[in-house]
Each structure stands twice: as C-alpha cells, then as structure tokens.
Write a protein that holds these residues in place. Structure first.
Motif, PDB file in Angstrom:
ATOM      1  N   ALA A 166       0.588  -0.894  -0.239  1.00 10.78           N
ATOM      2  CA  ALA A 166       0.064   0.036   0.141  1.00 10.78           C
ATOM      3  C   ALA A 166       1.011   1.272   0.096  1.00 10.78           C
ATOM      4  O   ALA A 166       1.084   1.969   1.008  1.00 10.78           O
ATOM      5  CB  ALA A 166      -0.990  -0.076   1.305  1.00 10.78           C
ATOM      6  N   PRO A 167       1.481   1.495  -1.175  1.00 12.83           N
ATOM      7  CA  PRO A 167       2.781   2.585  -1.312  1.00 12.83           C
ATOM      8  C   PRO A 167       1.586   4.021  -0.896  1.00 12.83           C
ATOM      9  O   PRO A 167       2.240   4.949  -0.370  1.00 12.83           O
ATOM     10  CB  PRO A 167       2.875   2.815  -2.741  1.00 12.83           C
ATOM     11  CG  PRO A 167       2.074   1.762  -3.263  1.00 12.83           C
ATOM     12  CD  PRO A 167       1.373   0.863  -2.461  1.00 12.83           C
ATOM     13  N   GLU A 168       0.431   3.834  -1.042  1.00 13.81           N
ATOM     14  CA  GLU A 168      -0.344   5.370  -0.813  1.00 13.81           C
ATOM     15  C   GLU A 168      -0.487   5.617   0.737  1.00 13.81           C
ATOM     16  O   GLU A 168      -0.553   6.714   0.945  1.00 13.81           O
ATOM     17  CB  GLU A 168      -1.794   5.139  -1.289  1.00 13.81           C
ATOM     18  CG  GLU A 168      -2.894   4.325  -0.679  1.00 13.81           C
ATOM     19  CD  GLU A 168      -2.647   2.843  -0.937  1.00 13.81           C
ATOM     20  OE1 GLU A 168      -1.681   2.425  -1.854  1.00 13.81           O
ATOM     21  OE2 GLU A 168      -3.444   1.861  -0.417  1.00 13.81           O
ATOM     22  N   LYS A 169       0.070   4.625   1.673  1.00 18.02           N
ATOM     23  CA  LYS A 169      -0.092   4.698   3.237  1.00 18.02           C
ATOM     24  C   LYS A 169       1.500   5.031   3.387  1.00 18.02           C
ATOM     25  O   LYS A 169       1.487   5.236   4.376  1.00 18.02           O
ATOM     26  CB  LYS A 169      -0.732   3.369   3.568  1.00 18.02           C
ATOM     27  CG  LYS A 169      -2.066   3.250   3.580  1.00 18.02           C
ATOM     28  CD  LYS A 169      -2.448   1.796   3.805  1.00 18.02           C
ATOM     29  CE  LYS A 169      -2.368   1.870   5.598  1.00 18.02           C
ATOM     30  NZ  LYS A 169      -2.884   0.316   5.801  1.00 18.02           N
ATOM     31  N   GLU A 203       5.803   4.466   2.487  1.00 20.71           N
ATOM     32  CA  GLU A 203       6.879   3.589   1.749  1.00 20.71           C
ATOM     33  C   GLU A 203       6.858   2.200   2.730  1.00 20.71           C
ATOM     34  O   GLU A 203       6.808   2.356   3.693  1.00 20.71           O
ATOM     35  CB  GLU A 203       8.344   4.256   2.003  1.00 20.71           C
ATOM     36  CG  GLU A 203       9.338   3.619   1.136  1.00 20.71           C
ATOM     37  CD  GLU A 203      10.712   4.043   1.092  1.00 20.71           C
ATOM     38  OE1 GLU A 203      10.758   5.294   1.123  1.00 20.71           O
ATOM     39  OE2 GLU A 203      11.503   3.293   1.351  1.00 20.71           O
TER      40      GLU A 203
END
Ligand code: NDP
Length: 300
Positions: free
Chosen positions: A237-240, A242
């Motif tokens: 979940a890169p949106e959350k 790294e």
C-alpha cells in the motif's frame, strides 16, 4: 441502499464474553478450568502471530493456555508423542496444531492423531464425517464463525441459495456442509467452475474463500445478497507510505457493498470470529468431556 456492515469484531467480542461467562460458571460450580493447548512447529512468522493472539485471548476468557513450541526439524514421532500426552491430559480439553506444518511432517497423520473430542479445529476425519452426516461434532472455527454471523443476520437461512467459492478442507467444504445442514441450497464453486460470475449472480448468500485479492466484483452480486468475505490477503500500500501494506479480502469491497444487502469487511469481519470460535469450541469440548450442558448458540 447501502449494505449493512456485519461487524465481526463486535460479534466476536460478544462470543468471547459468552465464553468467559461460561468459564466462570464452570470454575465456580464444577471446579473445572477449560484448557487449550496450541502446538507450533517451526518459526513461520504469521503462525507465531496467530499462536500468540490465540494464547492471549484464551487467558483473557479465563481458560488455561498451554503453548508448545517445537523446533522446525522436530521428528514426526516426537510430535505424535506430544499429541498423545495432550490427549491423555485431563486438564487439556482442546488441542490445536498450527498449520501449515513443515514439509517432512504428514499433516493428515498428525491431525488424525488428535483425540476427536479435543480436536477444536474440527479437522479430524471423525469430525468431518460427523459434520457430513449432521451429527454432533467439533466444527472448524472459520466456517462456524461465518455460520454464526449468517444466522444472526438472517435468523434462518433455510431455502436460500448459497454459493461458496473455494473447496478447501479448512473453509470451503465445511462451510458448504454447515449451510446445507441449515437447509440452504448450496453450490460449491472452485477454480474449474464455468462462468463463475453467472453462478455467483444467483446467490442470496456468497461466501468467498479463494485467497485471491478482490477477485469478486460488485457486478457478480445479486442486489440485496449477503456477502461473507473469508479472504485475508496482504497487499503493498504505497499510498499509505513507503513499505506499508494493507489487508484486503477476496471480494472487491466497495463495489460489492454498493449492491449487497449485507457484507463483512476485511479486516474486522470473519477474521476475529475465527479465534472467538476456537474459544467457543474449547468450552464446548470441556462441557462434553465432563457430561455438562453446553453453552447455547456457540456451536452449529
Ligand atoms: P485454499 O488455497 O486452500 O483454497 C482456495 C480455493 O479457492 C480452492 O478450492 C480453489 O479451487 C479456489 N480457487 C482458486 N482460484 C479460483 C478462481 N479463480 N475461481 C474460483 N475458485 C478459485 O485456501 P483456504 O480455503 O485455506 O483460504 C481461502 C482464503 O481464506 C485465503 O485468503 C485465506 O487467507 C483465508 N482464510 C481466512 C481465515 C480467517 O480466519 N478469516 C481462515 C482461513 C483462511 P481448486 O480447489 O479448484 O484449486
């Protein structure tokens, strides 16, 4: 209309409270403390997390928790000897061998060496047979949790069309059997099923136990159907941020919730019910072993 969210976290807390009340009664009235032994072979990180949280919750409801952690290279004879010892221990009412086992161990042999009366996972061949013939058995925890939520939401599921996606021995098959025992009309779908979308569209109840992230889209769901999502899949979940990850189920939550009548979220749906049902099975096994009345509503 937006789907009702079936809150497994809240439901599981209710089940655990009911178990705790019964444990208090067993201790006070009969001087019996239900005991659960969990056996872990090796150091699989996910299994270690499960075993820790099982132990913690066992103690929280007032039961005795015993953990046996064995080396990854433990010979089969040693594991079987431990199970034999637990089978004969009057203070242990439930035995759970954490799966998967290392490759050199025969999983079927190990599971079938557990006393069926203490087989709180419900995987022993005797319990599978008892469930299949509609007799009193130990019922696998995850499907039992799903059944409890369905009964709670619908009252009765008799006559409803249920589609179970997945045919594993741990989830799909016992789930289908439980639905059938409750008089639903049951279809079991799997990787060879033709036109899965069409099969799922006919379902009043969909249970997804596939292990494929967000595989079931909303346009497979009949409007108003109940969707039980067993899947637990960890995705990046890169949106959350790294290196962050998130859990998703086997159904695409947003699109399914838009058409379903009710749906279980991931996380917070089926997952918490599984451990709650393990505790419920242990207290049930303890009552049966002592010829005492079982708590109501905690088994199939
Ligand atoms: P398995 O891998 O043992 O079984 C998966 C099933 O899905 C198989 O029967 C397989 O069919 C079927 N399947 C695979 N791909 C497809 C497809 N494209 N279309 C239709 N069917 C398909 O998994 P489990 O039953 O052990 O677990 C299923 C999921 O439930 C996983 O996400 C797991 O993490 C989760 N789980 C959650 C628990 C909880 O506490 N919430 C507890 C246990 C599991 P075939 O037989 O033909 O190969």
């Amino acid at each position: 209309m937006a789907a009702t969210i079936i809150d497994g976290k809240e439901f599981a807390a209710r089940v655990r409270a009911q178990v705790a009340t019964h444990v208090t009664h067993l201790k006070a009235e009969h001087g019996i403390t239900p005991g659960l032994a969990v056996v872990l072979v090796g150091e699989d990180p996910a299994s270690q997390v499960y075993v820790r949280s099982k132990g913690k919750m066992t103690v929280e409801v007032g039961m005795k928790s015993v953990e046996h952690k064995l080396d990854v290279e433990t010979p089969e004879a040693e594991l079987l000897a431990l199970i034999d010892q637990l089978n004969n221990d009057p203070e242990i009412h439930g035995i759970l061998v954490q799966l998967p086992l290392p490759k050199h161990l025969n999983e079927d042999l190990v599971i079938n060496s557990i006393d069926p009366a203490k087989d709180v996972d419900g995987f022993h061949i005797s319990n599978v047979g008892l469930l299949g013939t509609g007799q009193k058995s130990m019922v696998p925890c995850t499907p039992l949790g799903c059944l409890m939520m369905l009964r709670d939401h619908h009252g009765s599921i008799s006559g409803m069309n249920a589609v179970v996606i997945g045919r594993s021995n741990i989830v799909g098959k016992p789930m289908a059997q439980l639905l059938l025992n409750d008089s639903a009309t049951v279809t079991i779908a799997h990787s060879r099923t033709k036109d899965l979308a069409d099969v799922v569209r006919r379902a009043d109840i969909v249970v997804a136990a596939v292990g494929r992230p967000e595989m079931v889209p909303g346009d497979w769901i009949k409007p108003g159907a109940t969707v039980i999502d067993v899947g637990i899949n960890r995705l990046d979940a890169p949106e959350k941020g790294e290196g962050k990850t998130k859990l998703v189920g086997d159904v695409h939550y947003d699109s399914c919730a838009a058409v379903a009548g009710a749906i279980t979220p991931v996380p917070g749906g089926v997952g918490p019910m599984t451990i709650a049902c393990l505790l419920a099975n242990t207290v049930t096994a303890c009552c049966r072993a002592n010829g005492l009345a079982e708590p109501e509503g905690l088994t199939a």
